[in-house]
Design a protein around this motif. Structure first.
Motif, PDB file in Angstrom:
ATOM      1  N   THR A  58      11.862  41.341  19.782  1.00  0.00           N
ATOM      2  CA  THR A  58      10.925  40.712  20.721  1.00  0.00           C
ATOM      3  C   THR A  58      11.435  40.816  22.155  1.00  0.00           C
ATOM      4  O   THR A  58      10.870  40.213  23.060  1.00  0.00           O
ATOM      5  CB  THR A  58      10.730  39.224  20.372  1.00  0.00           C
ATOM      6  N   ASP A  59      12.485  41.592  22.365  1.00  0.00           N
ATOM      7  CA  ASP A  59      13.053  41.721  23.702  1.00  0.00           C
ATOM      8  C   ASP A  59      12.036  42.377  24.630  1.00  0.00           C
ATOM      9  O   ASP A  59      11.537  43.476  24.356  1.00  0.00           O
ATOM     10  CB  ASP A  59      14.328  42.572  23.640  1.00  0.00           C
ATOM     11  N   PRO A  60      11.702  41.733  25.748  1.00  0.00           N
ATOM     12  CA  PRO A  60      10.647  42.274  26.628  1.00  0.00           C
ATOM     13  C   PRO A  60      11.001  43.611  27.252  1.00  0.00           C
ATOM     14  O   PRO A  60      10.114  44.444  27.477  1.00  0.00           O
ATOM     15  CB  PRO A  60      10.489  41.183  27.701  1.00  0.00           C
ATOM     16  N   SER A  61      12.278  43.855  27.539  1.00  0.00           N
ATOM     17  CA  SER A  61      12.646  45.134  28.139  1.00  0.00           C
ATOM     18  C   SER A  61      12.524  46.268  27.139  1.00  0.00           C
ATOM     19  O   SER A  61      12.152  47.390  27.492  1.00  0.00           O
ATOM     20  CB  SER A  61      14.068  45.072  28.712  1.00  0.00           C
ATOM     21  N   LEU A  62      12.824  45.982  25.877  1.00  0.00           N
ATOM     22  CA  LEU A  62      12.623  46.994  24.839  1.00  0.00           C
ATOM     23  C   LEU A  62      11.140  47.279  24.672  1.00  0.00           C
ATOM     24  O   LEU A  62      10.726  48.440  24.578  1.00  0.00           O
ATOM     25  CB  LEU A  62      13.217  46.516  23.518  1.00  0.00           C
ATOM     26  N   THR A  63      10.340  46.238  24.672  1.00  0.00           N
ATOM     27  CA  THR A  63       8.894  46.419  24.573  1.00  0.00           C
ATOM     28  C   THR A  63       8.380  47.288  25.714  1.00  0.00           C
ATOM     29  O   THR A  63       7.552  48.182  25.509  1.00  0.00           O
ATOM     30  CB  THR A  63       8.177  45.055  24.596  1.00  0.00           C
ATOM     31  N   ALA A  64       8.898  47.051  26.918  1.00  0.00           N
ATOM     32  CA  ALA A  64       8.483  47.856  28.073  1.00  0.00           C
ATOM     33  C   ALA A  64       8.892  49.313  27.893  1.00  0.00           C
ATOM     34  O   ALA A  64       8.132  50.236  28.233  1.00  0.00           O
ATOM     35  CB  ALA A  64       9.103  47.290  29.349  1.00  0.00           C
ATOM     36  N   ALA A  65      10.100  49.539  27.363  1.00  0.00           N
ATOM     37  CA  ALA A  65      10.565  50.908  27.146  1.00  0.00           C
ATOM     38  C   ALA A  65       9.666  51.622  26.146  1.00  0.00           C
ATOM     39  O   ALA A  65       9.275  52.774  26.352  1.00  0.00           O
ATOM     40  CB  ALA A  65      12.012  50.892  26.649  1.00  0.00           C
ATOM     41  N   VAL A  66       9.355  50.935  25.059  1.00  0.00           N
ATOM     42  CA  VAL A  66       8.499  51.540  24.033  1.00  0.00           C
ATOM     43  C   VAL A  66       7.093  51.800  24.580  1.00  0.00           C
ATOM     44  O   VAL A  66       6.527  52.875  24.356  1.00  0.00           O
ATOM     45  CB  VAL A  66       8.441  50.626  22.793  1.00  0.00           C
ATOM     46  N   ASP A  67       6.527  50.848  25.296  1.00  0.00           N
ATOM     47  CA  ASP A  67       5.184  51.030  25.855  1.00  0.00           C
ATOM     48  C   ASP A  67       5.152  52.216  26.803  1.00  0.00           C
ATOM     49  O   ASP A  67       4.165  52.968  26.838  1.00  0.00           O
ATOM     50  CB  ASP A  67       4.743  49.755  26.583  1.00  0.00           C
ATOM     51  N   GLU A  68       6.215  52.399  27.550  1.00  0.00           N
ATOM     52  CA  GLU A  68       6.286  53.546  28.469  1.00  0.00           C
ATOM     53  C   GLU A  68       6.242  54.857  27.673  1.00  0.00           C
ATOM     54  O   GLU A  68       5.563  55.810  28.067  1.00  0.00           O
ATOM     55  CB  GLU A  68       7.591  53.471  29.275  1.00  0.00           C
ATOM     56  N   GLN A  69       6.956  54.879  26.573  1.00  0.00           N
ATOM     57  CA  GLN A  69       6.961  56.089  25.756  1.00  0.00           C
ATOM     58  C   GLN A  69       5.621  56.306  25.070  1.00  0.00           C
ATOM     59  O   GLN A  69       5.144  57.446  24.955  1.00  0.00           O
ATOM     60  CB  GLN A  69       8.068  55.985  24.708  1.00  0.00           C
ATOM     61  N   LEU A  70       4.986  55.231  24.627  1.00  0.00           N
ATOM     62  CA  LEU A  70       3.686  55.355  23.986  1.00  0.00           C
ATOM     63  C   LEU A  70       2.643  55.896  24.956  1.00  0.00           C
ATOM     64  O   LEU A  70       1.769  56.696  24.572  1.00  0.00           O
ATOM     65  CB  LEU A  70       3.259  54.000  23.422  1.00  0.00           C
ATOM     66  N   GLN A  71       2.722  55.490  26.195  1.00  0.00           N
ATOM     67  CA  GLN A  71       1.799  55.995  27.209  1.00  0.00           C
ATOM     68  C   GLN A  71       1.943  57.501  27.371  1.00  0.00           C
ATOM     69  O   GLN A  71       0.957  58.218  27.572  1.00  0.00           O
ATOM     70  CB  GLN A  71       2.020  55.283  28.534  1.00  0.00           C
ATOM     71  N   LYS A  72       3.158  57.995  27.270  1.00  0.00           N
ATOM     72  CA  LYS A  72       3.397  59.429  27.438  1.00  0.00           C
ATOM     73  C   LYS A  72       2.857  60.233  26.266  1.00  0.00           C
ATOM     74  O   LYS A  72       2.689  61.450  26.371  1.00  0.00           O
ATOM     75  CB  LYS A  72       4.901  59.683  27.600  1.00  0.00           C
ATOM     76  N   LEU A  73       2.618  59.556  25.152  1.00  0.00           N
ATOM     77  CA  LEU A  73       2.078  60.254  23.981  1.00  0.00           C
ATOM     78  C   LEU A  73       0.565  60.378  24.017  1.00  0.00           C
ATOM     79  O   LEU A  73      -0.016  61.110  23.210  1.00  0.00           O
ATOM     80  CB  LEU A  73       2.494  59.518  22.702  1.00  0.00           C
ATOM     81  N   ASN A  74      -0.103  59.659  24.914  1.00  0.00           N
ATOM     82  CA  ASN A  74      -1.558  59.683  24.968  1.00  0.00           C
ATOM     83  C   ASN A  74      -2.084  60.984  25.582  1.00  0.00           C
ATOM     84  O   ASN A  74      -1.405  61.631  26.358  1.00  0.00           O
ATOM     85  CB  ASN A  74      -2.076  58.489  25.786  1.00  0.00           C
TER      86      ASN A  74
END
Length: 305
Positions: A289-305
């Motif tokens: 639930t770490d917010p910085s990890l969530t931000a890192a993952v969301d950044e990577q997910l955006q690049k997959l779109n």
């Protein structure tokens, strides 16, 4: 502990962004292959403490402040390379008192007790090179596998977060020296061998580091640290298919390994396996639930779109 985890995940964020962009990664992980493995720094499994480049303590004595020579500023405040790493006044006073006692204590046994106290205090304020220095004094007085490993592990903490290539190499040399002593006492110490292997990656002989990591896996095919670090090395050399294999193996050994899941996603994205990468990133988010990890993952997910 939460603060350390958060710091670690912030590093993951920066690493992921730099990797995808083809830029240098933070010293804690990987650099571009053309710069060579000598600049590779380690993201050792279990390591979440930041030292941010406390200077390399390849020393034979104390400086005038009682620190490992050149390791810190005079009063324990911030330095240009670690502007936020300050010591609270009360802790600084405790250290000053112990340092003065260490300098003036003549009885060898009493001096060792003070050295032990100093090592504990320096670890508490995340000055791992100085902690390593005093732990080394203890090991020299009472040598043995565990004593040498305590000193080596403290230096490895500093090495894992060295902020400059120069400090990284000097700290790596210290790790090589001390882990060598550990393995002389017990050649089957796989944790020491794994860390020694990663220390060699910042030396003029990185191949030796790979050899040591493979020796660890030969002895223990489920060794998470060795699998993880070999996965990072595969990414460093742009062998993303091999990195996928390593991180898949790691996540089979331990499905809850957050870093393994994250880097599996990064490696899969580099091979073009977007759906699998997306699944790995979503799994990563489910593990923390770490917010910085969530931000890192969301950044990577955006690049997959």
């Amino acid at each position: 502990m939460a603060t350390r985890t958060s710091s670690h995940q912030l590093i993951l964020l920066a690493v992921a962004l730099a990797l995808v962009a083809g830029l240098f990664l933070l010293p804690k992980v990987i650099v571009k292959p053309k710069e060579g493995k000598g600049e590779l720094a380690q993201d050792a499994a279990r390591t979440a403490n930041r030292d941010n480049g406390a200077a390399a303590p390849s020393v034979g004595g104390l400086d005038e402040h009682g620190h490992a020579a050149g390791s810190h500023d005079a009063d324990g405040g911030a330095t240009p390379e670690q502007p936020h790493m300050t010591i609270a006044p009360a802790q600084r006073q405790e250290l000053n008192t112990l340092l003065a006692k260490y300098r003036t204590t003549a009885d060898p046994m009493a001096k060792l007790r003070v050295a032990s106290d100093l090592a504990i205090k320096y670890k508490a304020v995340e000055k791992f090179d100085s902690a390593g220095y005093y732990l080394e004094q203890l090991a020299q007085a009472r040598p043995g596998e565990q004593a040498w490993q305590r000193a080596a592990d403290a230096y490895f903490e500093a090495f894992s977060f060295a902020a400059t290539q120069e400090r990284q190499k000097l700290l790596a040399a210290k790790c090589q020296e001390l882990y060598g002593k550990v393995l002389k006492n017990n050649p089957e110490n796989l944790d020491a061998k794994t860390n020694l292997g990663m220390a060699f990656m910042a030396s003029a002989n990185p191949v030796q580091g790979v050899v040591l990591l493979r020796e660890v896996l030969a002895a223990d095919p489920r060794n998470e640290k060795a699998i993880y670090n070999l996965g990072l090395l595969s990414m460093q050399s742009n062998q993303y298919e091999k990195a996928v294999e390593r991180f898949r193996e790691l996540t089979k050994v331990n499905p809850s390994n957050v870093n393994g899941q994250f880097y599996l996603g990064v490696a899969l994205a580099e091979t073009g396996a977007k759906e699998e990468a997306r699944a790995a990133f979503q799994k990563t988010k489910s593990l923390s639930t770490d917010p910085s990890l969530t931000a890192a993952v969301d950044e990577q997910l955006q690049k997959l779109n």
